[in-house]
Design an enzyme around this catalytic site. Sequence first.
Site, PDB file in Angstrom:
ATOM      1  N   CYS A 167      19.247 -36.480  14.771  1.00  0.00           N
ATOM      2  CA  CYS A 167      18.230 -37.458  14.327  1.00  0.00           C
ATOM      3  C   CYS A 167      16.767 -37.228  14.422  1.00  0.00           C
ATOM      4  O   CYS A 167      15.954 -37.996  14.166  1.00  0.00           O
ATOM      5  CB  CYS A 167      18.403 -38.431  15.544  1.00  0.00           C
ATOM      6  SG  CYS A 167      20.005 -39.317  15.904  1.00  0.00           S
ATOM      7  N   HIS A 307      11.151 -42.506  20.288  1.00  0.00           N
ATOM      8  CA  HIS A 307      12.304 -42.437  19.775  1.00  0.00           C
ATOM      9  C   HIS A 307      12.929 -43.603  19.989  1.00  0.00           C
ATOM     10  O   HIS A 307      13.501 -44.427  19.300  1.00  0.00           O
ATOM     11  CB  HIS A 307      12.944 -41.272  20.342  1.00  0.00           C
ATOM     12  CG  HIS A 307      14.351 -40.888  19.983  1.00  0.00           C
ATOM     13  ND1 HIS A 307      14.582 -40.716  18.418  1.00  0.00           N
ATOM     14  CD2 HIS A 307      15.562 -40.849  20.241  1.00  0.00           C
ATOM     15  CE1 HIS A 307      15.711 -40.560  18.273  1.00  0.00           C
ATOM     16  NE2 HIS A 307      16.519 -40.649  19.364  1.00  0.00           N
ATOM     17  N   GLU A 318      12.264 -40.680  27.984  1.00  0.00           N
ATOM     18  CA  GLU A 318      11.201 -40.540  27.195  1.00  0.00           C
ATOM     19  C   GLU A 318       9.803 -41.067  27.769  1.00  0.00           C
ATOM     20  O   GLU A 318       8.838 -40.523  27.841  1.00  0.00           O
ATOM     21  CB  GLU A 318      11.443 -41.386  25.912  1.00  0.00           C
ATOM     22  CG  GLU A 318      10.404 -40.963  24.824  1.00  0.00           C
ATOM     23  CD  GLU A 318      10.504 -41.420  23.399  1.00  0.00           C
ATOM     24  OE1 GLU A 318      10.026 -41.387  22.320  1.00  0.00           O
ATOM     25  OE2 GLU A 318      11.778 -42.216  23.161  1.00  0.00           O
ATOM     26  N   LYS A 339      12.594 -49.038  16.144  1.00  0.00           N
ATOM     27  CA  LYS A 339      14.070 -49.172  16.084  1.00  0.00           C
ATOM     28  C   LYS A 339      14.391 -50.509  16.627  1.00  0.00           C
ATOM     29  O   LYS A 339      15.697 -50.831  16.179  1.00  0.00           O
ATOM     30  CB  LYS A 339      14.494 -48.039  16.700  1.00  0.00           C
ATOM     31  CG  LYS A 339      14.512 -46.633  15.981  1.00  0.00           C
ATOM     32  CD  LYS A 339      15.395 -45.591  17.024  1.00  0.00           C
ATOM     33  CE  LYS A 339      15.139 -44.238  16.305  1.00  0.00           C
ATOM     34  NZ  LYS A 339      14.039 -43.506  16.613  1.00  0.00           N
ATOM     35  N   HIS A 344      18.641 -47.640  14.351  1.00  0.00           N
ATOM     36  CA  HIS A 344      18.480 -46.108  14.313  1.00  0.00           C
ATOM     37  C   HIS A 344      18.880 -45.455  12.840  1.00  0.00           C
ATOM     38  O   HIS A 344      20.168 -45.414  12.566  1.00  0.00           O
ATOM     39  CB  HIS A 344      19.061 -45.630  15.356  1.00  0.00           C
ATOM     40  CG  HIS A 344      18.811 -44.122  15.832  1.00  0.00           C
ATOM     41  ND1 HIS A 344      18.099 -43.343  14.893  1.00  0.00           N
ATOM     42  CD2 HIS A 344      19.352 -43.324  16.996  1.00  0.00           C
ATOM     43  CE1 HIS A 344      17.958 -41.957  15.288  1.00  0.00           C
ATOM     44  NE2 HIS A 344      18.694 -42.108  16.452  1.00  0.00           N
ATOM     45  N   PHE A 405      21.155 -35.574  18.882  1.00  0.00           N
ATOM     46  CA  PHE A 405      22.239 -34.965  19.381  1.00  0.00           C
ATOM     47  C   PHE A 405      22.073 -33.394  19.478  1.00  0.00           C
ATOM     48  O   PHE A 405      21.699 -33.114  18.369  1.00  0.00           O
ATOM     49  CB  PHE A 405      23.444 -35.267  19.078  1.00  0.00           C
ATOM     50  CG  PHE A 405      23.867 -36.884  19.323  1.00  0.00           C
ATOM     51  CD1 PHE A 405      23.114 -37.464  20.067  1.00  0.00           C
ATOM     52  CD2 PHE A 405      24.980 -37.347  18.830  1.00  0.00           C
ATOM     53  CE1 PHE A 405      23.359 -38.899  20.548  1.00  0.00           C
ATOM     54  CE2 PHE A 405      25.398 -38.554  19.222  1.00  0.00           C
ATOM     55  CZ  PHE A 405      24.691 -39.509  19.862  1.00  0.00           C
TER      56      PHE A 405
END
Length: 418
Positions: A167, A307, A318, A339, A344, A405
């Site tokens: 991502c 994010h 975060e 998002k 996403h 990831f």
Amino acid sequence: MELKRVVVTGLGAITPLGNDISTYWKGLVNGLSGAAPITKFDATNFKTQFACEVKGWNVSEFLDRKTSRKMDLFAQYAVVCSDQAIEDAGLRGDDSEVNPDRAGVIWGSGIGGFQTFMNEALNFHRSEGIPRFSPFFIPMMISDIAAGHISMRNGYRGPNFCTVSACASGTNAMIDAFNYIRLGKADVMVTGGSEAAVTEGGIGGFNALKALSTRNDEPATASRPFDSTRDGFVLGEGGGAIILEEYDHAVARGANIYCEMVGGGMSADAHHITAPHPEGLGALNVMKSALEDAGMVPEDVDYVNVHGTSTPLGDVAETKAIQGVFGDHAYDMNISSTKSMTGHLLGAAGAIEGIACILAIKYGIIPPTINFKNTDEALDSKLNFTFNKAQKRTLRAALSNTFGFGGHNASVLFKSFD
């Protein structure tokens, strides 16, 4: 060696909120949700039956049939939004004043031609082992092919490759493009990312990881970052393209300049294949790195596009990292997760969220974090998460975070153009 200045001169977007920049921005400012029941396949038997799909996509409006048939959907998105950005930057045509040997493409995609891979694998299975594969199988599937198509379409012979960091892919692409210009190795770079993972394998795979929201009864509000009832992210698709250009080159040709890109940071969590570091260590380090790269201090930043995937662990980690980096200044900033509206987009997330930061600087408006109702006691309620409604604000600088990831983290900084 004196580093070159890098400015943004063109934008393009294919998103769940709209298939051009103006529609995308209007959707963000108005707090629209791009989530709805899946139309690409029958999702009846899946735990998650909704996604943020691109709406009204008709590739024949943009590409001829012969060309589009040789592209997976992720590459179609890449080529079309890049066309938009190149047009926006005034780089189309013989009078564009661009040396093709100093113009390049660096593109991000976390998965690449997912639908092509699935189709070919299923066809092989149905043929009872007889190897009847399409001659376009491999060139349609590989992630780097989007950058290849963009360069061939425009005759750009400079740096050309793909970044793959889950991502964080789109953001890593931007950082690489930024550095090629900053180091004097290119004048113009097309950069960004695209993804088309709303497939049976995409939904099924992320369901198996228990990463997706399963709110099938209320898809429009399922992506709810920082809300205590969040239960996973909503898968999105599309692409975003940004034209980065060396400052003197842009000025010489009278280009419209949106803002300046001033820094990029990269780090690793070194913690877990899918979960973030619980204290946000990698996120903290990557934001510090971006600030250091830009020669800026925390107090220079007015907005962080986080994010913010709407997962129980990620949003908390975060937020801790933001407070660790910005200290008391964190209470003076706006924070938001777009998002909540787009879902996403995986490898394309950094591209469309970078664009959101660029437009926030241009128009002085912070896009909201929608779908918030319930306070999470694990989060500091004094922070301004820009809940549910856009806020007007003059921006000096905006930071965009993307984490992937494998523990990949990337952040980019944009500032208003002087």
